[in-house]
Design a protein around this motif. Structure first.
Motif, PDB file in Angstrom:
ATOM      1  N   GLN A 113       0.828  -1.195   0.000  1.00  0.00           N
ATOM      2  CA  GLN A 113       0.000   0.000   0.000  1.00  0.00           C
ATOM      3  C   GLN A 113       0.866   1.249   0.000  1.00  0.00           C
ATOM      4  OE1 GLN A 113      -3.470  -0.042  -0.119  1.00  0.00           O
ATOM      5  NE2 GLN A 113      -3.191  -2.250  -0.389  1.00  0.00           N
ATOM      6  N   SER A 114       0.333   2.337  -0.535  1.00  0.00           N
ATOM      7  CA  SER A 114       1.032   3.627  -0.504  1.00  0.00           C
ATOM      8  C   SER A 114       0.305   4.666   0.327  1.00  0.00           C
ATOM      9  CB  SER A 114       1.221   4.156  -1.930  1.00  0.00           C
ATOM     10  OG  SER A 114      -0.037   4.347  -2.559  1.00  0.00           O
ATOM     11  N   ASP A 115      -0.961   4.426   0.671  1.00  0.00           N
ATOM     12  CA  ASP A 115      -1.728   5.342   1.514  1.00  0.00           C
ATOM     13  C   ASP A 115      -1.442   5.035   2.977  1.00  0.00           C
ATOM     14  OD1 ASP A 115      -4.241   6.095   3.162  1.00  0.00           O
ATOM     15  OD2 ASP A 115      -4.516   7.194   1.292  1.00  0.00           O
ATOM     16  N   PHE A 134       4.844   8.111  -0.406  1.00  0.00           N
ATOM     17  CA  PHE A 134       5.923   8.461  -1.327  1.00  0.00           C
ATOM     18  C   PHE A 134       5.958   9.962  -1.625  1.00  0.00           C
ATOM     19  CE2 PHE A 134       5.050   3.949  -2.295  1.00  0.00           C
ATOM     20  CZ  PHE A 134       6.297   3.433  -2.005  1.00  0.00           C
ATOM     21  N   HIS A 135       4.907  10.677  -1.252  1.00  0.00           N
ATOM     22  CA  HIS A 135       4.910  12.131  -1.362  1.00  0.00           C
ATOM     23  C   HIS A 135       5.338  12.783  -0.049  1.00  0.00           C
ATOM     24  CE1 HIS A 135       1.790  11.886  -4.864  1.00  0.00           C
ATOM     25  NE2 HIS A 135       2.997  11.472  -5.212  1.00  0.00           N
ATOM     26  N   LEU A 136       5.372  12.005   1.009  1.00  0.00           N
ATOM     27  CA  LEU A 136       5.915  12.469   2.281  1.00  0.00           C
ATOM     28  C   LEU A 136       7.395  12.080   2.340  1.00  0.00           C
ATOM     29  CD1 LEU A 136       2.985  11.215   4.522  1.00  0.00           C
ATOM     30  CD2 LEU A 136       3.349  13.578   3.787  1.00  0.00           C
ATOM     31  N   GLY A 137       8.086  12.531   3.330  1.00  0.00           N
ATOM     32  CA  GLY A 137       9.489  12.143   3.457  1.00  0.00           C
ATOM     33  C   GLY A 137      10.275  13.179   4.235  1.00  0.00           C
ATOM     34  N   GLY A 138      11.293  12.726   4.946  1.00  0.00           N
ATOM     35  CA  GLY A 138      12.147  13.624   5.706  1.00  0.00           C
ATOM     36  C   GLY A 138      11.436  14.349   6.822  1.00  0.00           C
ATOM     37  N   LEU A 139      10.337  13.796   7.322  1.00  0.00           N
ATOM     38  CA  LEU A 139       9.546  14.506   8.324  1.00  0.00           C
ATOM     39  C   LEU A 139      10.194  14.499   9.708  1.00  0.00           C
ATOM     40  CD1 LEU A 139       5.916  13.406   7.376  1.00  0.00           C
ATOM     41  CD2 LEU A 139       7.185  15.415   6.646  1.00  0.00           C
ATOM     42  N   ARG A 140      11.253  13.730   9.901  1.00  0.00           N
ATOM     43  CA  ARG A 140      11.883  13.714  11.214  1.00  0.00           C
ATOM     44  C   ARG A 140      12.469  15.079  11.569  1.00  0.00           C
ATOM     45  NH1 ARG A 140      15.769  11.763   7.776  1.00  0.00           N
ATOM     46  NH2 ARG A 140      17.939  12.402   8.166  1.00  0.00           N
ATOM     47  N   HIS A 141      12.798  15.884  10.590  1.00  0.00           N
ATOM     48  CA  HIS A 141      13.347  17.211  10.856  1.00  0.00           C
ATOM     49  C   HIS A 141      12.240  18.201  11.224  1.00  0.00           C
ATOM     50  CE1 HIS A 141      17.179  15.768   9.427  1.00  0.00           C
ATOM     51  NE2 HIS A 141      16.661  15.458   8.249  1.00  0.00           N
ATOM     52  N   ALA A 142      11.119  18.147  10.513  1.00  0.00           N
ATOM     53  CA  ALA A 142      10.020  19.070  10.777  1.00  0.00           C
ATOM     54  C   ALA A 142       9.125  18.612  11.912  1.00  0.00           C
ATOM     55  CB  ALA A 142       9.182  19.264   9.509  1.00  0.00           C
ATOM     56  N   MET A 143       9.060  17.302  12.178  1.00  0.00           N
ATOM     57  CA  MET A 143       8.172  16.752  13.207  1.00  0.00           C
ATOM     58  C   MET A 143       8.948  15.775  14.088  1.00  0.00           C
ATOM     59  SD  MET A 143       4.868  15.795  10.845  1.00  0.00           S
ATOM     60  CE  MET A 143       4.248  16.878   9.579  1.00  0.00           C
ATOM     61  N   ILE A 175      10.285   5.458   4.927  1.00  0.00           N
ATOM     62  CA  ILE A 175       9.916   6.298   3.784  1.00  0.00           C
ATOM     63  C   ILE A 175       9.369   7.645   4.246  1.00  0.00           C
ATOM     64  CG2 ILE A 175       8.303   6.507   1.856  1.00  0.00           C
ATOM     65  CD1 ILE A 175       8.583   3.518   1.408  1.00  0.00           C
ATOM     66  N   VAL A 176       8.487   7.617   5.249  1.00  0.00           N
ATOM     67  CA  VAL A 176       7.808   8.850   5.659  1.00  0.00           C
ATOM     68  C   VAL A 176       8.725   9.765   6.459  1.00  0.00           C
ATOM     69  CG1 VAL A 176       5.934   9.771   7.078  1.00  0.00           C
ATOM     70  CG2 VAL A 176       5.522   7.812   5.583  1.00  0.00           C
ATOM     71  N   PHE A 177       9.484   9.218   7.391  1.00  0.00           N
ATOM     72  CA  PHE A 177      10.222  10.066   8.323  1.00  0.00           C
ATOM     73  C   PHE A 177      11.711  10.173   8.002  1.00  0.00           C
ATOM     74  CE2 PHE A 177       6.502   8.551  10.639  1.00  0.00           C
ATOM     75  CZ  PHE A 177       5.987   9.752  11.110  1.00  0.00           C
ATOM     76  N   PHE A 178      12.257   9.201   7.277  1.00  0.00           N
ATOM     77  CA  PHE A 178      13.690   9.208   7.024  1.00  0.00           C
ATOM     78  C   PHE A 178      14.037   9.251   5.539  1.00  0.00           C
ATOM     79  CE2 PHE A 178      13.020   7.309  11.146  1.00  0.00           C
ATOM     80  CZ  PHE A 178      13.977   7.934  11.938  1.00  0.00           C
ATOM     81  N   GLY A 179      13.025   9.329   4.688  1.00  0.00           N
ATOM     82  CA  GLY A 179      13.287   9.371   3.259  1.00  0.00           C
ATOM     83  C   GLY A 179      13.593  10.768   2.774  1.00  0.00           C
ATOM     84  N   LYS A 180      13.597  10.901   1.470  1.00  0.00           N
ATOM     85  CA  LYS A 180      13.854  12.191   0.850  1.00  0.00           C
ATOM     86  C   LYS A 180      12.681  13.132   1.124  1.00  0.00           C
ATOM     87  CE  LYS A 180      14.843  14.323  -3.623  1.00  0.00           C
ATOM     88  NZ  LYS A 180      15.001  14.099  -5.073  1.00  0.00           N
ATOM     89  N   ALA A 181      12.992  14.399   1.442  1.00  0.00           N
ATOM     90  CA  ALA A 181      11.961  15.375   1.793  1.00  0.00           C
ATOM     91  C   ALA A 181      10.957  15.508   0.654  1.00  0.00           C
ATOM     92  CB  ALA A 181      12.598  16.724   2.105  1.00  0.00           C
ATOM     93  N   GLY A 182       9.667  15.516   1.033  1.00  0.00           N
ATOM     94  CA  GLY A 182       8.612  15.598   0.039  1.00  0.00           C
ATOM     95  C   GLY A 182       7.775  16.847   0.185  1.00  0.00           C
ATOM     96  N   THR A 183       6.551  16.689   0.697  1.00  0.00           N
ATOM     97  CA  THR A 183       5.611  17.793   0.781  1.00  0.00           C
ATOM     98  C   THR A 183       6.030  18.823   1.829  1.00  0.00           C
ATOM     99  OG1 THR A 183       3.261  18.317   1.036  1.00  0.00           O
ATOM    100  CG2 THR A 183       4.174  16.686   2.515  1.00  0.00           C
ATOM    101  N   VAL A 184       5.468  20.018   1.697  1.00  0.00           N
ATOM    102  CA  VAL A 184       5.754  21.103   2.637  1.00  0.00           C
ATOM    103  C   VAL A 184       4.919  20.904   3.894  1.00  0.00           C
ATOM    104  CG1 VAL A 184       5.687  23.599   2.998  1.00  0.00           C
ATOM    105  CG2 VAL A 184       6.281  22.666   0.747  1.00  0.00           C
ATOM    106  N   VAL A 185       5.538  21.107   5.043  1.00  0.00           N
ATOM    107  CA  VAL A 185       4.889  20.931   6.333  1.00  0.00           C
ATOM    108  C   VAL A 185       4.557  22.295   6.912  1.00  0.00           C
ATOM    109  CG1 VAL A 185       5.144  20.023   8.661  1.00  0.00           C
ATOM    110  CG2 VAL A 185       6.079  18.764   6.722  1.00  0.00           C
TER     111      VAL A 185
END
Length: 635
Positions: free
Chosen positions: A303-305, A365-374, A447-457
């Motif tokens: 799944q991707s959702d 896959f549209h999220l990513g790198g959220l560990r920095h913002a969250m 993917i969500v927290f440690f991947g490449k940065a995606g959407t704007v937070v």
């Protein structure tokens, strides 16, 4: 005192729901949230008080109260009555405490929604219906709560009814669960007519005393199993639950963690004495639970959702509970139900906070790198993911899953007098499910927290949403230490609480059995890191820094193997899913054609019978009367 507190426990959320609905939208967001949280909060306090009263009495004590008589006919009576024993005590604590945390979170999450009053009215009614279900001492009263839970789920899944997809998902859930409800009603009526009473205690006593035939027990257990499978979204009724993610995130948390999905597990645990007498149905329950936990885990892996991953995860984890119920270790099923309520509520609420701050983006896959913002939400989600995966010693999910695996290993199914089947194959498949669980949930984490940065937070998580998350983090980490395997410091508080006479214990449990349950989730975590968690910049540097001898090129090729393996596994999974869907579509198409033909032939037969000729009607009446008299004389 208990005769007053038990009805009040149900009345508090029901009264909150009525107040909110009667206000007809005139109550503001803060007022609706306050009334809802107050109603659930008082119910949580009352549940703790009545639990203390129950435990302070002698072992085996039950608190009963009859509110009013409902049906009184010749030789049959049904009442609106409540009972508090140790099973229902565990359930009301889970429903009210976890439900309170979800309501507090929802007060912050839904504060800007124009339909917040309707939302909280349905949520509090949902909790009230679930309390009726778990406290009922009468099968028909239990069915009222069962139907109330289904109605509230329909209202909440389709809460944003302006979107046709949401209303379609609500109807799908309603239709699928109605099939199970009809089967459940058939099973309950079979028991009530066979024993002469719908009271759960009287029914179980009659079953254990041999007053009901073996065929009657098996038939009733099978119908009840169908109802539980549909309500808990188990194979073959699992399709409605992923679509139920159309509702608000607090609704998803309440459905998956504390109310509707766990109702089927509670029902079978409540009637475990009945199912023990139906060995084939028990074996079927275990097989379907095993199949469901594997299907749910494999589906979550592709799944991707974000919310659908958690939905398939719920299907898989409830499959573990049904596996435990089918193996006769119902204490382990309820223990996993409790820990699952903690970490699944945590995961859904954390996912809701992430989605809100990511501008309602749910594709991982549209999220990513959220560990920095969250950073706070990252820690929260990782704790929930660790508990879901069952990482050893530090999470509640490890202890409950280990309790299930241990029970499955020791079980033997006596299908006939001379045919006994061991539970070792089911244990192996459950262990595979534990590996897949760690793999898919940490795929999501990486993917969500440690991947490449995606959407704007944007924005911050409000305090109303943060406090429930912190409480659930503590419960997800520490909520399982009340039941530990014998190879560790032996502690069996939960099983002793449920059944003080015979607490569940396996003193002869080998050490390697616990080690297998501990190592397999770690292996899934390691593979998830290899496939999705490696820093991509480092790998790109390794590929471009090749020397004259080509050693770095060789290294990069070896390091590409996990990526290629992941791509191949995904392709195989998609191909298998497409094949399964094609087979299912073909079966349903064939079923539709045959049902259409049968319906047309039946219509023609009815046309011939209803031809307007009175002599034919009189002949049919006379023939039916003769048959009835013959049956009466022969019996």
């Amino acid at each position: 005192m208990a005769t007053f507190l038990l009805p009040l426990l149900v009345l508090c959320p029901l009264a909150a729901s009525l107040i909110i609905f009667i206000s007809a939208g005139r109550m503001g967001a803060r007022g609706a949230g306050t009334v809802a949280c107050a109603g659930i909060g008082v119910a949580a306090v009352l549940s703790i008080i009545v639990s203390v009263i129950l435990l302070s009495g002698p072992t085996g004590r039950e608190l009963q109260v009859t509110l009013w008589p409902w049906v009184h006919a010749a030789g049959f009576s049904a009442d609106i009555a409540f009972i508090l024993d140790r099973i229902s005590m565990i359930m009301i604590l889970i429903v009210t405490i976890v439900g309170l945390l979800i309501h507090v979170y929802a007060a912050g999450y839904m504060r800007d929604d124009p339909g917040i009053a309707r939302f909280f009215g349905c949520m509090t009614l949902f909790v009230a219906a679930m309390l009726v279900l778990v406290l009922s001492s009468d099968l028909l009263c239990l069915f009222i709560g069962w139907e109330g839970v289904g109605l509230c789920s329909y209202l909440l899944i389709g809460f944003w009814y302006d979107n046709p997809a949401n209303t379609a998902a609500a109807r799908k859930a309603f239709y699928v669960t109605r099939v199970g409800d009809v089967a459940l009603l058939c099973g309950l009526l079979l028991l009530a007519t066979a024993t002469g009473s719908p009271r759960i205690g009287a029914v179980l006593a009659a079953v254990t005393n041999g007053q009901v035939s073996a065929s009657g027990i098996s038939m009733a257990a099978f119908f009840i199993l169908l109802g539980a499978l549909a309500k808990s979204a188990q194979v073959p009724f699992q399709a409605w639950l992923p679509d139920a993610m159309a509702g608000p995130t607090p609704t998803s948390a309440l459905i998956h963690a504390a109310t509707m999905v766990t109702a089927g597990v509670y029902l079978i645990a409540r009637l475990h004495d009945l199912f023990v007498m139906a060995a084939p149905v028990m074996a079927l329950t275990a097989v379907l639970g095993t199949l469901t936990l594997l299907v749910g885990a494999c589906a979550a892996l592709v799944q991707s959702d974000l919310k659908r991953i958690l939905a398939w995860s719920t299907i898989s984890q409830v499959g573990y509970m049904f596996l435990a119920l089918g193996c006769g270790v119902w204490q382990a099923a309820l223990f996993h139900l409790m820990t699952h309520a903690f970490f699944k509520a945590l995961l859904f609420l954390a996912a809701g906070a992430v989605i809100m701050r990511a501008r309602h983006e749910q594709d991982i896959f549209h999220l990513g790198g959220l560990r920095h913002a969250m950073p706070g939400l990252t820690v929260t989600f990782v704790i929930g993911a660790s508990a879901l995966a069952g990482l050893p010693l530090v999470t509640a999910g490890f202890y409950s899953k280990e309790m299930i695996l241990s029970g499955v290993w020791h079980v033997r199914f006596g299908l006939t007098r001379d045919w006994t089947v061991t539970g070792h194959p089911l244990w192996a498949m459950a262990l595979l499910g534990a590996f897949l669980t760690a793999l898919y949930i940490f795929r999501c984490v990486f993917i969500v927290f440690f991947g490449k940065a995606g959407t704007v937070v944007a924005g911050r998580t409000s305090r109303l949403m943060t406090v429930p998350l912190a409480c659930l983090c503590v419960l997800s980490l520490c909520g399982g230490v009340i039941e530990m395997p014998d190879t560790l410091p032996s502690l069996h508080l939960f099983s002793a609480l449920l059944d003080p006479a015979t607490p569940l214990s396996h003193a002869d449990e080998p050490v390697w059995l616990v080690l297998a349950g501990a190592v397999v989730p770690l292996a899934g975590l390691a593979l998830a890191w290899m496939l999705w968690g490696r820093p991509s910049s480092v790998m790109r540097g390794a590929r471009t820094a090749g020397g004259p001898d080509g050693r770095h090129d060789v290294l990069s090729r070896w390091q590409d193997i996990p990526d290629r393996a992941g791509i191949a596994a995904g392709a195989l999974m998609r191909a298998a899913s497409a094949r399964v869907f094609a087979v299912r579509a073909g079966f349903l198409d064939m079923l539709a054609r045959w049902s259409g033909r049968i319906g047309r032939r039946g219509a023609r037969m009815l046309e011939r019978l209803h031809n307007g000729r009175m002599r034919w009607y009189a002949a049919w009446i006379a023939g039916g009367l003769c048959m009835a008299l013959a049956v009466a004389v022969l019996s």
